[in-house]
Design a protein around this motif. Structure first.
Motif, PDB file in Angstrom:
ATOM      1  N   TYR A 175      72.878 -50.971  -3.488  1.00 41.60           N
ATOM      2  CA  TYR A 175      74.306 -51.211  -3.684  1.00 41.60           C
ATOM      3  C   TYR A 175      74.573 -51.494  -5.158  1.00 41.60           C
ATOM      4  N   GLY A 176      75.868 -51.427  -5.532  1.00 44.57           N
ATOM      5  CA  GLY A 176      76.300 -51.859  -6.856  1.00 44.57           C
ATOM      6  C   GLY A 176      75.992 -50.884  -7.968  1.00 44.57           C
ATOM      7  N   LYS A 177      76.189 -51.356  -9.208  1.00 43.79           N
ATOM      8  CA  LYS A 177      76.069 -50.473 -10.368  1.00 43.79           C
ATOM      9  C   LYS A 177      74.638 -50.028 -10.618  1.00 43.79           C
ATOM     10  N   ASP A 178      73.659 -50.769 -10.102  1.00 44.89           N
ATOM     11  CA  ASP A 178      72.251 -50.418 -10.316  1.00 44.89           C
ATOM     12  C   ASP A 178      71.646 -49.669  -9.132  1.00 44.89           C
ATOM     13  N   ILE A 179      72.486 -49.125  -8.252  1.00 41.06           N
ATOM     14  CA  ILE A 179      71.987 -48.446  -7.057  1.00 41.06           C
ATOM     15  C   ILE A 179      71.000 -47.350  -7.443  1.00 41.06           C
ATOM     16  N   GLY A 180      69.929 -47.235  -6.687  1.00 42.10           N
ATOM     17  CA  GLY A 180      68.932 -46.207  -6.938  1.00 42.10           C
ATOM     18  C   GLY A 180      67.532 -46.788  -7.022  1.00 42.10           C
ATOM     19  N   THR A 181      66.585 -45.938  -7.390  1.00 45.65           N
ATOM     20  CA  THR A 181      65.189 -46.333  -7.530  1.00 45.65           C
ATOM     21  C   THR A 181      64.848 -46.488  -8.996  1.00 45.65           C
ATOM     22  N   HIS A 182      64.306 -47.611  -9.347  1.00 46.56           N
ATOM     23  CA  HIS A 182      63.937 -47.901 -10.724  1.00 46.56           C
ATOM     24  C   HIS A 182      62.414 -48.030 -10.777  1.00 46.56           C
ATOM     25  N   THR A 183      61.779 -47.009 -11.322  1.00 50.56           N
ATOM     26  CA  THR A 183      60.313 -46.991 -11.350  1.00 50.56           C
ATOM     27  C   THR A 183      59.747 -47.420 -12.690  1.00 50.56           C
ATOM     28  N   VAL A 184      60.579 -47.450 -13.716  1.00 46.97           N
ATOM     29  CA  VAL A 184      60.159 -47.963 -15.010  1.00 46.97           C
ATOM     30  C   VAL A 184      60.954 -49.238 -15.236  1.00 46.97           C
ATOM     31  N   ILE A 185      60.291 -50.360 -15.070  1.00 42.84           N
ATOM     32  CA  ILE A 185      60.967 -51.647 -15.169  1.00 42.84           C
ATOM     33  C   ILE A 185      60.949 -52.089 -16.630  1.00 42.84           C
ATOM     34  N   SER A 186      62.077 -51.943 -17.301  1.00 44.78           N
ATOM     35  CA  SER A 186      62.128 -52.290 -18.713  1.00 44.78           C
ATOM     36  C   SER A 186      62.155 -53.785 -18.940  1.00 44.78           C
ATOM     37  N   GLN A 187      62.648 -54.535 -17.953  1.00 43.45           N
ATOM     38  CA  GLN A 187      62.717 -55.987 -18.098  1.00 43.45           C
ATOM     39  C   GLN A 187      61.673 -56.632 -17.186  1.00 43.45           C
ATOM     40  N   PRO A 188      60.910 -57.565 -17.711  1.00 44.06           N
ATOM     41  CA  PRO A 188      59.769 -58.093 -16.958  1.00 44.06           C
ATOM     42  C   PRO A 188      60.166 -59.056 -15.849  1.00 44.06           C
ATOM     43  N   ALA A 189      59.376 -59.046 -14.799  1.00 46.08           N
ATOM     44  CA  ALA A 189      59.512 -59.983 -13.687  1.00 46.08           C
ATOM     45  C   ALA A 189      58.107 -60.334 -13.229  1.00 46.08           C
ATOM     46  N   ILE A 190      57.757 -61.609 -13.298  1.00 47.64           N
ATOM     47  CA  ILE A 190      56.418 -62.063 -12.945  1.00 47.64           C
ATOM     48  C   ILE A 190      56.510 -63.043 -11.787  1.00 47.64           C
ATOM     49  N   TYR A 191      55.644 -62.827 -10.794  1.00 54.02           N
ATOM     50  CA  TYR A 191      55.541 -63.685  -9.623  1.00 54.02           C
ATOM     51  C   TYR A 191      54.145 -64.296  -9.626  1.00 54.02           C
ATOM     52  N   VAL A 192      54.061 -65.603  -9.481  1.00 56.97           N
ATOM     53  CA  VAL A 192      52.769 -66.282  -9.428  1.00 56.97           C
ATOM     54  C   VAL A 192      52.702 -67.085  -8.137  1.00 56.97           C
ATOM     55  N   PHE A 193      51.625 -66.881  -7.386  1.00 61.03           N
ATOM     56  CA  PHE A 193      51.434 -67.558  -6.104  1.00 61.03           C
ATOM     57  C   PHE A 193      50.153 -68.390  -6.145  1.00 61.03           C
ATOM     58  N   SER A 194      50.252 -69.623  -5.676  1.00 60.61           N
ATOM     59  CA  SER A 194      49.069 -70.417  -5.357  1.00 60.61           C
ATOM     60  C   SER A 194      48.948 -70.426  -3.835  1.00 60.61           C
TER      61      SER A 194
END
Length: 296
Positions: A35-54
Motif C-alpha cells: 500500500y501507499g507511495k512505496d507500494i511494490g518490491t524493494h530488493t535493494v535496500i538503500s537505507q539500513p535496518a538491523i535486527y538483533v535477537f538474544s
C-alpha cells in the motif's frame, strides 16, 4: 530458540540441518509493500535496518522508507530534528513466539507513548532456507513483508572480552563529572539497554533523567524535537580489546553518525559482573555508565 519448518519443497534438505534460530544479528534485504507511495518490491535496500535477537530480547534499529535522510547542521533546528528522527524506528524489548508468530513488546522506544503504554506488535513468521520473513498488517489492512538475512559474524574478529558481552545489558547507573546534571544517577535512570551478538550490537536508551511526556494528538516540531533528542539509538559492530570498547555504527537515529566513522573509544572497567563505560571529553571530564547483565 525460535524456529519453524522450511517450505515443503525443501523439507528433506532442511531435516538434515540444525533447526534455524533467530538469535544473532540480521539486516533487511527485501521489503514488499502492499500500500501507499512505496507500494511494490524493494530488493535493494538503500537505507539500513538491523535486527538483533538474544534469547528473549530483540532490537529493531532502522531508517524508515527508501530515501536517505539529510544530515543535521551544526546547530540543528526543531524542524531538522523532527524530520530526521521521525523517519526512524528504534525499539528494544522482549519477544515471544509460536511456530509461525512473533510478538515483540517494546521496553524502550523512540516515541514516549510506546514506553508509557507498551503495545505488543505481532508478526507472521516464515523461514525460507536460512532467511526469515516477517509480515505485519497495517491499520488499513495492507501488509508489509520484510526479508531478513543473517549478518556475517566473521567480518570482525571477536576477542574473548568482546564475546563476554554476549547477551542483554541494562544501563543501571551514570556518574556525570560536570555540568548541571553532575553527580550520581541511579534511581532516576531512564530505561536503556544494549544487546550484544558478537560482533554486532544494538543500543537504545532515554538519555534524560526524567520520563518524557507523551506526545499529543498533533505534536509540533518543537514537541517532536524535545522528545526525540532525549533518546539515543544505534546499531552496528563493536570491538573490545585492552579494555577499550569501540562502537562502529551501521545505522543510527542521528544521521550524522552514519558516515562510516567509529564513535569515540570508550574505556571500560569490570566491577564484579558489571561493566563500567568511561567516556572522557576533550576537557578531561569523565562520564561513567554502569551496565548490568539482564538474565534471560
Amino acid at each position: 530458540p525460535l524456529w519453524s519448518c522450511s517450505p515443503s519443497p525443501r523439507e528433506a534438505s532442511a531435516a538434515e540441518r540444525p533447526p534455524p534460530v533467530l538469535e544473532g544479528a540480521w539486516h533487511a534485504t527485501r521489503v514488499d509493500v502492499e500500500y501507499g507511495k512505496d507500494i511494490g518490491t524493494h530488493t535493494v535496500i538503500s537505507q539500513p535496518a538491523i535486527y538483533v535477537f538474544s534469547k528473549n530480547h530483540d532490537a529493531i534499529t532502522a531508517v524508515n522508507g527508501f530515501e536517505a535522510r539529510s544530515y543535521l547542521s551544526e546547530t540543528p533546528t526543531d524542524t531538522e530534528h523532527a524530520r530526521a528522527f521521525s523517519a526512524f524506528t528504534a525499539n528494544i524489548g522482549t519477544y515471544t513466539s509460536t511456530d509461525h508468530k512473533l510478538t515483540a513488546t517494546p521496553q524502550v522506544t523512540r516515541d514516549p507513548a510506546g514506553m508509557i503504554a507498551p503495545a505488543p506488535a505481532d508478526y507472521d513468521l516464515l523461514w525460507v532456507d536460512d532467511k526469515v520473513w516477517l509480515t505485519t498488517s497495517t491499520p488499513d489492512d495492507g501488509k508489509i513483508r520484510t526479508e531478513l538475512t543473517r549478518l556475517d559474524p566473521s567480518v570482525v574478529e571477536v576477542s574473548p572480552d568482546a564475546a563476554k558481552l554476549r547477551g542483554v545489558w541494562r544501563r543501571a547507573e551514570m556518574i556525570i563529572g560536570t555540568g548541571e546534571n553532575a553527580g550520581t544517577h541511579s534511581s532516576d535512570m531512564q530505561p536503556g539497554y544494549y544487546i550484544f551478538a558478537p560482533p554486532y550490537f544494538a543500543g537504545a536508551f532515554v538519555s534524560s533523567f526524567a520520563p518524557r511526556a507523551a506526545l499529543g494528538d498533533a505534536p509540533t516540531e518543537a514537541d517532536l524535537g524535545k522528545a526525540f533528542t532525549q533518546f539515543t539509538s544505534f546499531a552496528g559492530t563493536y570491538t573490545l580489546t585492552d579494555n577499550t570498547l569501540v562502537f562502529r555504527p551501521l545505522v543510527s537515529m542521528n544521521p550524522n553518525n552514519m558516515r562510516g566513522r567509529p564513535f569515540q573509544s570508550i574505556a571500560t572497567n569490570w566491577a564484579g559482573d558489571d561493566l563500567w563505560l568511561i567516556y572522557t571529553g576533550n576537557d578531561g571530564a569523565q562520564n561513567r555508565v554502569r551496565l548490568t547483565r539482564v538474565q534471560e
